[in-house]
Design a protein around this motif. Structure first.
Motif, PDB file in Angstrom:
ATOM      1  N   UNK B   3       0.688   9.052   0.411  1.00 45.98           N
ATOM      2  CA  UNK B   3       0.214  10.171  -0.097  1.00 45.98           C
ATOM      3  C   UNK B   3      -1.288  10.401   0.130  1.00 45.98           C
ATOM      4  N   UNK B   5      -3.710  11.606  -1.793  1.00 52.31           N
ATOM      5  CA  UNK B   5      -4.611  11.061  -2.647  1.00 52.31           C
ATOM      6  C   UNK B   5      -4.855   9.286  -2.840  1.00 52.31           C
ATOM      7  N   UNK B   7      -5.677   5.558  -2.190  1.00 51.05           N
ATOM      8  CA  UNK B   7      -6.927   4.883  -1.610  1.00 51.05           C
ATOM      9  C   UNK B   7      -6.393   3.540  -0.795  1.00 51.05           C
ATOM     10  N   UNK B  22       0.975   8.643  -5.009  1.00 56.28           N
ATOM     11  CA  UNK B  22      -0.119   9.477  -5.102  1.00 56.28           C
ATOM     12  C   UNK B  22      -0.955   8.403  -5.973  1.00 56.28           C
ATOM     13  N   UNK B  23      -2.243   8.422  -5.873  1.00 49.46           N
ATOM     14  CA  UNK B  23      -3.114   7.839  -6.920  1.00 49.46           C
ATOM     15  C   UNK B  23      -2.864   6.244  -6.619  1.00 49.46           C
ATOM     16  N   UNK B  24      -2.481   5.801  -5.689  1.00 53.07           N
ATOM     17  CA  UNK B  24      -2.302   4.397  -5.494  1.00 53.07           C
ATOM     18  C   UNK B  24      -3.736   3.854  -4.671  1.00 53.07           C
ATOM     19  N   UNK B  25      -3.944   2.423  -5.141  1.00 55.27           N
ATOM     20  CA  UNK B  25      -5.187   2.010  -4.616  1.00 55.27           C
ATOM     21  C   UNK B  25      -4.664   0.533  -3.963  1.00 55.27           C
ATOM     22  N   UNK B  40       3.791   5.699  -7.625  1.00 51.27           N
ATOM     23  CA  UNK B  40       2.325   6.227  -7.917  1.00 51.27           C
ATOM     24  C   UNK B  40       1.507   5.235  -8.983  1.00 51.27           C
ATOM     25  N   UNK B  41       0.363   5.672  -8.655  1.00 51.58           N
ATOM     26  CA  UNK B  41      -0.656   4.817  -9.759  1.00 51.58           C
ATOM     27  C   UNK B  41      -0.654   3.270  -9.629  1.00 51.58           C
ATOM     28  N   UNK B  42      -0.224   2.719  -8.491  1.00 46.23           N
ATOM     29  CA  UNK B  42      -0.169   1.454  -8.502  1.00 46.23           C
ATOM     30  C   UNK B  42      -1.569   0.648  -7.728  1.00 46.23           C
ATOM     31  N   UNK B  43      -2.004  -0.324  -8.241  1.00 44.49           N
ATOM     32  CA  UNK B  43      -3.248  -1.160  -7.583  1.00 44.49           C
ATOM     33  C   UNK B  43      -2.652  -2.256  -7.286  1.00 44.49           C
ATOM     34  N   UNK B  65       7.529  -0.146  -8.947  1.00 43.19           N
ATOM     35  CA  UNK B  65       7.439   1.103  -9.727  1.00 43.19           C
ATOM     36  C   UNK B  65       5.904   1.233 -10.481  1.00 43.19           C
ATOM     37  N   UNK B  66       5.676   2.393 -10.842  1.00 42.39           N
ATOM     38  CA  UNK B  66       4.598   3.079 -10.920  1.00 42.39           C
ATOM     39  C   UNK B  66       3.667   2.335 -11.835  1.00 42.39           C
ATOM     40  N   UNK B  67       2.421   2.322 -11.998  1.00 42.32           N
ATOM     41  CA  UNK B  67       1.259   1.846 -12.863  1.00 42.32           C
ATOM     42  C   UNK B  67       1.320   0.414 -12.720  1.00 42.32           C
TER      43      UNK B  67
END
Lengths: 247, 247, 247
Positions: B3, B5, B7, B22-25, B40-43, B65-67
């Motif tokens: 995605x 977004x 990084x 989306x919004x992963x790092x 999404x949202x995983x670091x 899975x996310x977060x």
């Protein structure tokens, strides 16, 4: 030091040398002390009508790990360290050098003293009063309603130097006295005096806490723990604790 | 498949056919195996001075899975599946085909064997050793400090095929023997031999685990579970297990 | 009212006056009712092959707090309020005016009645049936597998007006009868009739629930709680409850 994807209110006060991670949201009237680090995906200063103040104050040298949610109206001292996914609601007063593990949840109107350390999944119910140098291990839960549901809030009181081991549940209004130790998995329904060990469901008195010895070191008393465990405390605290032993 | 977004560090090694939400790092030195999906949202690859290695290795065909938050220094085998909001700290070795439910928390320096499955809210304390084909149900907690707080880490040992039911708490240094079953809500303070059922707070021996029968099917032994439950295991494992029954 | 960083499917149906926060992801076939607010970092309509429907329906006037994950196939009534980090899986039917606290986890194929309120960290296992006006306090856990692991799902049944206090664990297939109260920290292994108080591990009958009195108000019966606690309920419900007392 502020990631370009972060959304920062112009009304927030960001100290010197502060790092703010990606995808963070910092609302109005948040004050972040110097040299603090806010990790990714944190939201600080979430507004709530329950807050007594529009501000959220975070002391110097703090580290808030990712995905955390902090509301307005609370005041957090210097050197605060959190795990991931923590929530801190409104009107709580958190001392200096406090640690709150991942998924820690501090509800509204709480007091947490200096140097208190909470491991993962600790839940501090609304109106709890936790002293200084307290240790709470994973899944400790402090409750507050004696006849749920009701409008009565009887916050728990945890005095200084207390140890609550993993999965301990403290019922509403209970006072756990200074230097006491509650064994893992206990359910505490009545007050505990100072310097005792309680265990079980319901928790009962086992012995004085200064009777327990370290495993593999029979001569070393395990409690009060401040006589033997000093990592992370100030030299002056440690000196005072050691002088207590001699007296 | 990545995605816009997200990084992604140029120093990360992303396998073939990997999806990143989306919004992963994704930090330096993360290695993601082929055909894996990071929601999404995983670091991934959060640095820590405690890590023995700068790498975080995630095997092929994994789904995170996310977060979720994964640190450097751990090694996760193929076919890993996580729930949401999981945390995995440094220096842990996780086998193949492992499942970790939502909010699962694997602390540092742990070993988790192949095909071990952890439901939601399982907390694996630092220095735990969990075997293969273990089942842990929601809110199981493995501890490690016999006299908290201290510098002593006595990780729990969970042997192969063990079942720890919901809310089970295992005290530091305890060994739970192969094929044993611990009933929901139990607090285990002492070692458990192989093939037993323990229950209560403190947990006591109820019976051998091969005495329990399936509800509604009195002829079918419930344990060892591998003689009757085969979903998600390989044909060769199942064949070996069935031949054990006959022998 | 929709933050520019949010990712919204053109196939989602967003009602009038809906607010969607930063970094949200709204998938296909999500329906959000009028006047609802979705806070930051939420992901709604996560697809799963287990869902009976591609839709996720959220009623009017709902508030979903940040970092929450909702799957397709569930139907949530008006005035829903969640805490942070909640997960709701597929095929669950959630009534109107339901509250689900932070980290609440509703697994698949559940039914939750109107006006039921769940505090933080409540885990509703797959196939649970929870009635109306139920209260569940932090860390309540409803299970479903009598011989884990297995293919048998025996969901728990919680009848109307029941109170499950903090850390209560309900074993698979158990029915908790209307107006009953389970004390904090209890492990419930057998059915509970209507109007009783159970406590302990294993939970045993203490007394009828209408014997308990409010602390500091000896004349006021504590249960059924609907005779004395009315905050958040409709005038017509309260009127009906008060007329029950007289009859």
């Amino acid at each position: 030091m502020i990631h370009p994807s972060a959304i920062i209110s112009p009304n927030a006060k960001i100290g010197n040398n502060v790092t703010i991670g990606a995808f963070c949201i910092i609302h109005d009237f948040v004050e972040i002390g110097d040299n603090s680090t806010i990790d990714n995906y944190c939201e600080l200063g979430i507004p709530t009508p329950l807050a007594n103040s529009d501000a959220l104050i975070i002391g110097d040298n703090s580290r808030i790990r990712s995905h955390s949610c902090l509301y307005t109206g609370s005041n957090i001292g210097h050197n605060f360290v959190s795990g991931h996914y923590v929530t801190i609601r409104e009107n709580s007063s958190i001392g200096t050098n406090v640690q709150l593990g991942s998924r820690g949840d501090i509800q509204g109107d709480c007091e947490i003293g200096n140097f208190t350390k909470m491991h993962a999944d600790v839940h501090i119910g609304k109106a709890s009063k936790v002293g200084q140098y307290v240790w709470m291990f994973p899944e400790v839960l402090l409750t507050n309603d004696p006849t749920p549901p009701s409008e009565t809030l009887e916050g728990v009181v945890i005095e200084d130097f207390v140890v609550l081991a993993s999965k301990v549940l403290i019922l509403p209004g209970v006072i756990v006295g200074k230097d006491s130790v509650v064994a893992a998995g206990s359910v505490v329904k009545n007050n505990i005096d100072t310097g005792l060990v309680f265990s079980g469901n319901p928790a009962k008195k086992l012995c004085k806490s200064n009777i327990l010895r370290l495993k593999g070191n029979i001569k070393q008393k395990a409690y009060p723990w401040r006589y033997r465990f000093h990592r992370g405390y100030t030299d002056s605290d440690v000196k005072a604790w050691l002088s207590e032993i001699d007296s």
